[in-house]
Design an enzyme around this catalytic site. Structure first.
Site, mmCIF file in Angstrom:
data_model
loop_
_atom_site.group_PDB
_atom_site.id
_atom_site.type_symbol
_atom_site.label_atom_id
_atom_site.label_comp_id
_atom_site.label_asym_id
_atom_site.label_seq_id
_atom_site.Cartn_x
_atom_site.Cartn_y
_atom_site.Cartn_z
ATOM 1 N N ARG A 53 157.202 22.623 72.205
ATOM 2 C CA ARG A 53 157.230 24.079 72.275
ATOM 3 C C ARG A 53 158.221 24.503 73.360
ATOM 4 O O ARG A 53 158.080 24.108 74.514
ATOM 5 C CB ARG A 53 155.834 24.615 72.606
ATOM 6 C CG ARG A 53 155.793 26.106 72.847
ATOM 7 C CD ARG A 53 154.375 26.618 73.103
ATOM 8 N NE ARG A 53 154.413 28.041 73.346
ATOM 9 C CZ ARG A 53 154.060 28.639 74.490
ATOM 10 N NH1 ARG A 53 153.581 27.939 75.492
ATOM 11 N NH2 ARG A 53 154.163 29.945 74.618
ATOM 12 N N HIS B 130 159.304 34.544 76.086
ATOM 13 C CA HIS B 130 158.547 33.989 77.212
ATOM 14 C C HIS B 130 159.082 34.625 78.496
ATOM 15 O O HIS B 130 159.679 33.974 79.341
ATOM 16 C CB HIS B 130 158.654 32.458 77.225
ATOM 17 C CG HIS B 130 157.586 31.769 78.037
ATOM 18 N ND1 HIS B 130 156.779 30.772 77.525
ATOM 19 C CD2 HIS B 130 157.197 31.931 79.320
ATOM 20 C CE1 HIS B 130 155.944 30.351 78.469
ATOM 21 N NE2 HIS B 130 156.173 31.035 79.569
ATOM 22 N N GLU C 172 151.740 35.151 76.284
ATOM 23 C CA GLU C 172 150.867 35.763 77.294
ATOM 24 C C GLU C 172 151.146 37.223 77.600
ATOM 25 O O GLU C 172 151.581 37.574 78.713
ATOM 26 C CB GLU C 172 150.929 34.956 78.589
ATOM 27 C CG GLU C 172 150.508 33.520 78.437
ATOM 28 C CD GLU C 172 150.338 32.802 79.772
ATOM 29 O OE1 GLU C 172 150.844 33.305 80.790
ATOM 30 O OE2 GLU C 172 149.679 31.745 79.786
ATOM 31 N N ASN D 137 146.705 29.713 75.615
ATOM 32 C CA ASN D 137 147.055 29.083 76.887
ATOM 33 C C ASN D 137 145.821 29.160 77.754
ATOM 34 O O ASN D 137 145.236 30.243 77.939
ATOM 35 C CB ASN D 137 148.190 29.835 77.585
ATOM 36 C CG ASN D 137 149.530 29.629 76.905
ATOM 37 O OD1 ASN D 137 149.630 28.905 75.901
ATOM 38 N ND2 ASN D 137 150.558 30.253 77.434
ATOM 39 N N TYR E 276 143.978 27.546 81.443
ATOM 40 C CA TYR E 276 144.084 26.738 82.654
ATOM 41 C C TYR E 276 142.795 26.666 83.456
ATOM 42 O O TYR E 276 142.462 25.639 84.000
ATOM 43 C CB TYR E 276 145.195 27.299 83.568
ATOM 44 C CG TYR E 276 146.589 27.080 83.023
ATOM 45 C CD1 TYR E 276 147.322 25.947 83.374
ATOM 46 C CD2 TYR E 276 147.174 27.983 82.146
ATOM 47 C CE1 TYR E 276 148.597 25.725 82.876
ATOM 48 C CE2 TYR E 276 148.453 27.769 81.635
ATOM 49 C CZ TYR E 276 149.154 26.637 82.006
ATOM 50 O OH TYR E 276 150.412 26.420 81.499
ATOM 51 N N GLU F 250 149.277 25.853 75.709
ATOM 52 C CA GLU F 250 149.502 25.403 77.092
ATOM 53 C C GLU F 250 148.175 25.014 77.708
ATOM 54 O O GLU F 250 147.166 25.708 77.527
ATOM 55 C CB GLU F 250 150.087 26.526 77.973
ATOM 56 C CG GLU F 250 151.547 26.792 77.794
ATOM 57 C CD GLU F 250 152.057 27.897 78.718
ATOM 58 O OE1 GLU F 250 151.522 28.055 79.831
ATOM 59 O OE2 GLU F 250 152.990 28.603 78.298
#
Ligand code: GBH
Length: 510
Positions: free
Chosen positions: A103, A148, A193, A333, A335, A404
């Site tokens: 990606r 992005h 995002e 995504n 985290y 991600e």
């Protein structure tokens, strides 16, 4: 393990934490047939060549040149990983890892130096063609993000995502990308995002263009960005899908918000709706539109504050239909997690109006959670499981691509913390898959160290370390690269696997 849990069991959050930790981390677990593995990067973070061959200025060029110490280490992405020149080495690394896909994102201002379709920069087209063709030679599928975070500066001067005309601008750019690369690119992501684009860039100061127009600009951005995303989706769907048979969707940043205690369940849910429901609800829910709690809270506050209309723009009924269902998959995504509570005396410390004042909640991470080199990132894999199950339940079990997931360290090749992070998160993801979540792909962030936005080069996310002092930006595999390679090769998670290799080879077939 349970004694540890008993000591920690002081809140609702740690209960989830303990349940997850008590899991089966010592079994070898297999990934489902057909499951795909990749890594991810983004144009501004790796390409460099910021003004080469006709590329024009974008908002990150602008910010880092106008205000060089906006970043923690006074750095910028002028050269970054120099991938504009080193792309063959990048593809070699993908082959070393044995990946199914890669990606990466396109730089709008490299492809369209005027921002508009009147002039296509052939050198930029050649760069992406070279990269894509090099990958395809080795059966590595491109997964391409259109946006992005590197908006052409000229469009920012015109208001950027706060200007509704961006729906046309983005649609034009997307069509050109589909025309140029759609014959070979089968996975498209419109936006990376939106929450970070709009909240951090327009409502706050932690991303370009750092407008800090709180409680107002982030919501204008959100609406326009969602309609622009839908425009790109419909262009692909109507003009390219039959021809090329690809798939297209959006990637959202999704943290897990855990109530600090049972009293805070509503606060955590409201926070979730503001933080990523804001973007997920219009696209993935059955009714479309912004989440009801956002509409109600912001409208009520706006009236009380003397605004003539809600600071949250309304979608027309046509727009609601246009945006609803406009994603073939949920690009996710993820985290970390946060604890949430609601306490008037604290949240009124926020500026009024502001996003967090509208939300009426506080989010934080306790000190005892395992930290990374990024202040906001703590290892909380139990939250990943909860998040995947919530998405499954709230949005009718969509196809999910993890676009991600990753962990930051300081420099150094010995990255046991990163290995542990990946193992725990993949374990949690497998739990969610067993629980029925429809996860089809996993993407590690990142292939290599790169320009980490306002953190500059101080936080390293790479499976490969990059030597930013060397002219060719030498890339060296970290320990985690060998472990990830083995996960991809064996299609399984084996906690006992250890590698003592220091040099990478390319396995047959790659
Ligand atoms: C991703 O963002 C990006 O897509 C990628 O470019 C980046 O390099 C990578 O992660 C690692 O950071 O908003 O003030 O509460 C991650 C998004 C960034 C969202 C930090 C939450 C917390 C700070 N996250 N953010 S704040």
């Amino acid at each position: 393990m349970w004694a540890f849990c008993f000591i920690l069991l002081t809140s609702y959050a740690t209960l989830s934490e303990c349940k997850a930790a008590a899991g089966k981390r010592h079994d070898v677990r297999h990934f489902p047939d057909g499951f795909l593995f990749g890594t991810s990067t983004a144009a501004y973070q790796i390409e460099g060549a910021w003004d080469e061959d006709g590329k024009s200025e974008n908002i990150w060029d602008h910010l880092t040149h106008e205000d060089p110490c906006a970043t923690k280490d006074c750095s910028n992405g002028d050269i970054a990983d120099d991938s504009y020149h080193q792309y063959k080495r990048d593809v070699e690394m993908l082959r070393e890892l044995g990946l199914d896909f890669y990606r990466f994102s396109l730089s709008w201002s490299r492809l369209l130096p005027t921002s508009f379709p009147d002039k296509i920069n052939e050198a930029g087209v050649a760069y992406y063609n070279n990269l894509i063709n090099e990958m395809l030679k080795y059966n590595i599928e491109p997964m391409v993000t259109l946006y992005h975070w590197d908006l052409p500066q000229k469009l920012q001067d015109l208001g950027g995502w706060a200007n509704p005309n961006i729906v046309d601008w983005f649609g034009d750019y997307a069509r050109i990308a589909f025309e140029l690369f759609g014959d070979r690119v089968k996975y498209w992501i419109t936006m990376n995002e939106p929450r970070e684009v709009c909240y951090q860039g327009y409502g706050f100061v932690s991303m370009a263009p750092r407008l800090n127009i709180q409680g107002v600009a982030e919501y204008m951005c959100a609406k326009n960005l969602l309609v622009a995303h839908a425009r790109a989706y419909h262009i692909y769907d109507e003009e390219f899908r039959a021809l090329y048979g690809g798939t297209i969707g959006i990637t959202l940043s999704t943290s897990w918000y855990e109530p600090e205690s049972e009293r805070e369940v509503e606060a955590a849910e409201d926070t979730t709706q503001f933080e990523w429901g804001q973007y997920a609800h219009p696209i993935f829910s059955e009714s479309g539109d912004f989440p009801p709690v956002m509409k109600e809270k912001i409208a009520a506050k706006s009236t009380a504050q003397g605004f003539y209309r809600s600071r949250l723009p309304e979608f027309t009924p046509e727009e609601i239909e246009y945006v609803r269902g406009s994603s073939d998959f949920f690009g996710l995504n993820h985290y970390t997690s946060y604890l949430v509570y609601r306490n008037e005396s604290v949240y009124t410390a926020n500026e009024i109006p502001s996003y967090y004042d509208d939300m009426e909640s506080m989010v934080y991470q306790p000190n005892h959670w395992d930290g990374s080199a990024s202040e906001w990132l703590k290892k909380t894999s139990w939250g990943f499981y909860n998040l995947l199950m919530k998405i499954k339940n709230d949005y009718n079990n969509p196809i999910i691509y993890i676009t991600e997931n990753g962990f930051s360290t300081t420099s150094g090749l010995d990255d046991d913390d990163r290995i542990l992070y990946y193992r725990e998160y993949l374990d949690a993801m497998l739990d969610a898959i067993e629980g029925g979540a429809h996860v089809e792909a996993y993407t590690a962030w990142s292939l290599m160290d790169n320009f980490e936005w306002l953190a500059g080069y101080t936080a390293r996310f790479g499976l490969y370390e990059v030597d930013f002092g060397s002219p060719e930006r030498t890339r060296t595999p970290r320990k985690s690269a060998f472990v990830y390679k083995e996960i991809v090769r064996s299609r399984s998670l084996d906690w006992h696997y250890e590698s003592d290799s220091t040099s990478m080879t390319i396995d047959e077939g790659h």
